[in-house]
Scaffold this active site. Structure first.
Site, PDB file in Angstrom:
ATOM      1  N   LYS A 116       6.036   1.488   5.174  1.00 50.49           N
ATOM      2  CA  LYS A 116       7.148   1.578   4.228  1.00 50.49           C
ATOM      3  C   LYS A 116       8.484   1.255   4.883  1.00 50.49           C
ATOM      4  O   LYS A 116       9.360   0.654   4.263  1.00 50.49           O
ATOM      5  CB  LYS A 116       7.202   2.977   3.608  1.00 50.49           C
ATOM      6  CG  LYS A 116       6.081   3.251   2.623  1.00 50.49           C
ATOM      7  CD  LYS A 116       6.284   4.592   1.927  1.00 50.49           C
ATOM      8  CE  LYS A 116       5.209   4.820   0.880  1.00 50.49           C
ATOM      9  NZ  LYS A 116       5.402   6.089   0.133  1.00 50.49           N
ATOM     10  N   LYS A 200      -2.775  -3.818  -2.500  1.00 49.99           N
ATOM     11  CA  LYS A 200      -3.117  -2.739  -3.414  1.00 49.99           C
ATOM     12  C   LYS A 200      -2.290  -2.840  -4.693  1.00 49.99           C
ATOM     13  O   LYS A 200      -1.105  -3.193  -4.651  1.00 49.99           O
ATOM     14  CB  LYS A 200      -2.856  -1.397  -2.726  1.00 49.99           C
ATOM     15  CG  LYS A 200      -3.320  -0.180  -3.512  1.00 49.99           C
ATOM     16  CD  LYS A 200      -3.050   1.082  -2.715  1.00 49.99           C
ATOM     17  CE  LYS A 200      -3.444   2.331  -3.509  1.00 49.99           C
ATOM     18  NZ  LYS A 200      -3.145   3.570  -2.764  1.00 49.99           N
ATOM     19  N   LYS A 203       2.904   0.304  -8.289  1.00 51.29           N
ATOM     20  CA  LYS A 203       3.987   0.457  -9.254  1.00 51.29           C
ATOM     21  C   LYS A 203       5.237  -0.286  -8.807  1.00 51.29           C
ATOM     22  O   LYS A 203       6.089  -0.622  -9.619  1.00 51.29           O
ATOM     23  CB  LYS A 203       4.316   1.951  -9.420  1.00 51.29           C
ATOM     24  CG  LYS A 203       3.224   2.759 -10.076  1.00 51.29           C
ATOM     25  CD  LYS A 203       3.550   4.248 -10.091  1.00 51.29           C
ATOM     26  CE  LYS A 203       3.191   4.919  -8.800  1.00 51.29           C
ATOM     27  NZ  LYS A 203       3.289   6.404  -8.871  1.00 51.29           N
TER      28      LYS A 203
END
Length: 337
Positions: A116, A200, A203
């Site tokens: 991240k 993956k 959202k």
């Protein structure tokens, strides 16, 4: 795990945007099965959502939407505990205690922070770095024994085990916390993007065509499957032929999960066919399952006062479990007298 710990499942999901097919197949559908066999605590982890940049008004709205999705998908508030994480301050208190138990070297090995943060790790919040410690508090605050997670979160459950073991050892309290076990189930636990079979379903992906949202209508679902990336070859005749074909593998896995079949059984059904046949069948399957969920979500969100009442009731039930555990924790570590 100590035999004294009653089996209990804990899991949660961040309120960070539209829930999608990956959330349903990878988490919520499995939660429904678990609630028939275990005592279950399912949380909307809004404190985790604060580790990245967020909009306060949107956070509250998204928390309700995720809770509505839980219930609409079949998680029963009468059988399982459903609440918003910030409704129980025991999570934050136990996280601080665990921050004083966990070691920096352990957190340095957490791959999700590296993924991240990328090259901007120095600019990331401390909360993002210590996110796995809060997750350990979420789990161990209820003495959960089982945690349904995707592959990408398995490392965090292993950290929770390390923290539990060190706490038990440091404070001469053998078996105080259980060593939770990850539960990873199903042929489509990790659902991939419809635009990139190696990524993956997320959202946060800027392309809405990369995912099927739980609130998408029938036409949108059909369109997204039609536009889903594939390769120029016919569907394979064996699982071995899926090697190097991530988009084909993803669509087959999604179909297998909805039909509760093996990937080979799906390949046998569509062997040699064009992708359009599989895509049309997928659209019909997904619409049939998600449309009732979307309708029920709209109904629940239409009565915000009742939904908030249910979440307050869930938070009370959560505190009834974690409160006595936290009293023991304070006594063991020598605080709060």
């Amino acid at each position: 795990m100590s035999a004294d710990h009653t089996p209990l499942v804990f899991s949660g999901m961040q309120p960070t945007g539209n829930l999608h097919l990956g959330n349903y197949l990878g988490a919520m559908r499995n939660w429904l099965k678990l609630q028939s066999s275990y005592r279950c605590v399912y949380c909307v982890v809004d404190l985790h959502a604060m580790t990245m940049e967020f909009d306060p008004q949107q956070l509250a709205k998204a928390s309700r939407e995720v809770a509505a999705a839980y219930i609409a998908s079949g998680v029963d508030p009468q059988r399982s505990v459903i609440f918003v994480q910030s409704g129980n301050s025991d999570h934050a208190e136990l996280a601080w205690i665990f921050n004083c138990v966990a070691r920096v070297g352990w957190l340095n090995r957490m791959t999700q922070f590296k993924d991240k943060a990328g090259k901007n790790s120095e600019k990331m919040s401390v909360g993002l770095y210590t996110y796995p410690v809060l997750m350990a508090a979420d789990i161990l605050g209820y003495r959960a024994t089982h945690v349904p997670v995707g592959d990408d979160q398995k490392q965090h459950v292993e950290l929770a085990r390390d923290i539990a073991q060190k706490f038990n050892n440091d404070f001469a309290a053998p078996g105080f916390f259980p060593l939770p076990e990850p539960i990873i189930t199903g042929p489509a636990t990790r659902v991939m993007s419809l635009r990139d079979g190696k990524a993956k379903m997320s959202k946060s992906d800027p392309s809405d065509y990369s995912r099927i949202n739980l609130t998408d209508d029938a036409d949108t679902i059909a369109l997204k499957f039609r536009k889903a990336k594939t390769d120029p070859h016919p569907l394979p005749e064996s699982e071995a032929e899926l090697e190097g074909r991530p988009e084909a593998a993803n669509l087959i896995a999604i179909y297998a999960a909805f039909q509760e079949k093996s990937r080979q059984a799906v390949i046998d059904e569509f062997r040699g066919a064009q992708f359009s046949m599989l895509k049309n069948a997928l659209a019909d399957l997904v619409v049939a399952k998600l449309s009732p969920i979307a309708d029920e979500m709209r109904r629940l969100l239409g009565d915000q006062a009742e939904l908030d009442r249910q979440l307050r009731e869930g938070a009370n039930k959560a505190r009834a479990i974690s409160g006595p555990i936290m009293e023991e924790v304070r006594r063991v570590v020598g605080i709060g007298r």
